[in-house]
Write an enzyme that holds these catalytic residues in place. Sequence first.
Site, PDB file in Angstrom:
ATOM      1  CB  SER A 265      -0.904  -0.012   1.234  1.00  0.00           C
ATOM      2  OG  SER A 265      -1.688   1.148   1.294  1.00  0.00           O
ATOM      3  CB  SER A 267       4.636   1.005  -2.660  1.00  0.00           C
ATOM      4  OG  SER A 267       4.917   0.886  -1.292  1.00  0.00           O
ATOM      5  CE  LYS A 269      -1.245  -2.954  -6.014  1.00  0.00           C
ATOM      6  NZ  LYS A 269      -2.637  -3.038  -6.490  1.00  0.00           N
ATOM      7  CG  ASN A 392      -9.431   3.470   1.674  1.00  0.00           C
ATOM      8  OD1 ASN A 392      -8.582   3.293   0.803  1.00  0.00           O
ATOM      9  ND2 ASN A 392     -10.310   2.532   1.998  1.00  0.00           N
ATOM     10  CB  SER A 393     -12.134   9.201  -0.835  1.00  0.00           C
ATOM     11  OG  SER A 393     -10.954   9.861  -1.261  1.00  0.00           O
ATOM     12  NE  ARG A 394     -10.127   2.527  -2.045  1.00  0.00           N
ATOM     13  CZ  ARG A 394      -9.169   1.637  -2.283  1.00  0.00           C
ATOM     14  NH1 ARG A 394      -8.941   1.228  -3.514  1.00  0.00           N
ATOM     15  NH2 ARG A 394      -8.429   1.181  -1.305  1.00  0.00           N
ATOM     16  NE  ARG A 425       5.487   5.527   0.132  1.00  0.00           N
ATOM     17  CZ  ARG A 425       5.363   6.763  -0.346  1.00  0.00           C
ATOM     18  NH1 ARG A 425       6.157   7.731   0.096  1.00  0.00           N
ATOM     19  NH2 ARG A 425       4.475   7.056  -1.263  1.00  0.00           N
ATOM     20  NE  ARG A 519       3.467  10.978 -19.339  1.00  0.00           N
ATOM     21  CZ  ARG A 519       2.838  11.728 -20.240  1.00  0.00           C
ATOM     22  NH1 ARG A 519       2.017  12.691 -19.848  1.00  0.00           N
ATOM     23  NH2 ARG A 519       3.042  11.536 -21.531  1.00  0.00           N
ATOM     24  CD  GLU A 520      10.329  11.519 -16.650  1.00  0.00           C
ATOM     25  OE1 GLU A 520      10.995  10.776 -17.395  1.00  0.00           O
ATOM     26  OE2 GLU A 520       9.805  12.586 -17.043  1.00  0.00           O
TER      27      GLU A 520
END
Length: 618
Positions: A265, A267, A269, A392-394, A425, A519-520
């Site tokens: 979490s 990190s 993904k 933790n809103s989604r 991390r 993006r890098e």
Amino acid sequence: MVDAVVNVAAVLEAAGLTNRHVQEFVEHWAGVTGASSVQVVSAADDERLVAEALEAGELVPAGEGRYYARSYVKDTARAEERTIVATGDERDRGTYNNWRPGAETKEKLVELMTGASAGRTMYVIPYLMAPAGSPLDRYAAGVELTDNRGVVLQMIRMSRVGADNVNDLGDDFVRGVHVTGDLANLGQGTPDDKRHFVTLADERTILHFGSSYGGNALLGKIAHGLRQGSYDGWKNGFLVEQFMLLGITDRQTGRKYNIAGGFPSASGKTNLAMTLAPEALGDRYYVEFYGDDIAWIWVDEDGVLRGFNPENGVFGVAKDTNERTNPTAIDSIVPGSGAIFTNVAYNERTQDVWWEGRGDKPTDLDGWLDWKGERIADRAPEHADDPWAHPNSRFTTQLANVPNVAKDWDDPRGVEIHGIIFGGRTRDREPLIRAITDVAEGVYDGLTLGAEATAAADGLEGVLRYDPMSMRPFLSYPEADYAQHWLDVIGQARNQPIFAHVNWFQRDAEGRFIWPGYRENLRPLVWLMRLRSGEVTGVPSPVGILPARDELDLAGLDERTLADLDTLLTIDVERWRQEIGYREEHLAQFDGLPEPIWAAHRRVAAALDAERESVGQS
């Protein structure tokens, strides 16, 4: 649509659900829960159900073709401590899977669920967690019963919903029962907590009581797609992992690479899964999205390692999602997408939504409500800086809305997997990327994956909270068996994947992130695929192969990043030797861990010792 209680079998047949075993399952649990009516749903019912939810106030409009929902204040996240794997065999107990005996656990859930849906509709959701026609279909089909219309709407977005998914399966489907419960009186977080989220893995049955939050209530997603799926995979020769999956096409060479990976979490993904090529490399590389959360992985009849994302949608964390961090996500939740936002801030006047990290905080507070539904303009001064959105809103949206979703995302054959990466991390020690070519060492690296503790009060600066393969909350069988299963499945593949560990989070002495990220992050992944194909050789280190500076495509990187590159591509041997000790303690928890994993651990430890000696002698 069906709405009747007199004859459940007739209701199901009228809806086209003809599987006798499903009918028996629904009849039994309708009787247990006391639901007053039964409805079979399909994806075609979405528009009607949305209209009903809007009329009932369960949803409100969030602009054209988008919707907003708010959870009960104590029901906003998964509850790992209440999540249980139960079987009839205590040998299934692992360190992290919170195992309980099946019979007594099931009895407890039946007690909790008895009469708990009185006066409510029981929705019957036949679903498939796989592209239709895949070789893993028989493990992917399920029926969720729920008394919550919002859960139905989320499941329609996250899975393939329709009676055809289960009609021809006989008794071979996952049975799921979700009962919301009286959310205001469940004792959340107290010794009298009534919430139970149980996977009866050897019965292929999921019983969840006491929540309407997606991670606890969308049974096809985590409970089936990860926890039950991984148990089925253990017994039947495939892997089910909390992995993202992306594809990279090199337009210059025509080669396509697919990379799966696990990240604890916070990190990175989802941002990686939905990334695009950096502007400087956009003419050459095209990135395709397959999935951000789950991958089912197997070896086909030709010995090719393959995988797919079993989901039909994205259940993404809103916090910090914006045009810079994840433009793909932003483009997938535009007006008209059917997206559902949960527990973000909402403006009842303009129907806008906002969350921390979305952009500048609105300065006109008129109409804005926080995630609890409280008016922000009326806050007391001491609460002026409280978050507007829950951390933790989604947002929930279908994969078809993702602008760069792969053309073959729904191919039942899956895609060939060329690389498996892990990313934690850590502020130091871990370089930008290190490649691992040995399968046992790759599995060992995944078993020792983790992220640094984030609470300063822990007094554990630099120490990881280990999260094997990012599956710690979802493991359904013992870790030693899990390690062996990884070795067995990957070992069967004739196209061995290359493993790697990535880290976007190195900091300097002032705490500044020294890699720009987002993006890098494509740059080290391109290097990894070039290493696999033999185009570059890298630099050996005790913990894997590192990129040589001139092997990375650095076009367009700013001068500050270029100046930090040597730090990003080196390892701190002393910090690594400290880490080896922590890893040994971590792995020692898992009785019967395969010898190849311990051998990999010893090789890495010895290589670090040898590196220290050679540096000392020089």
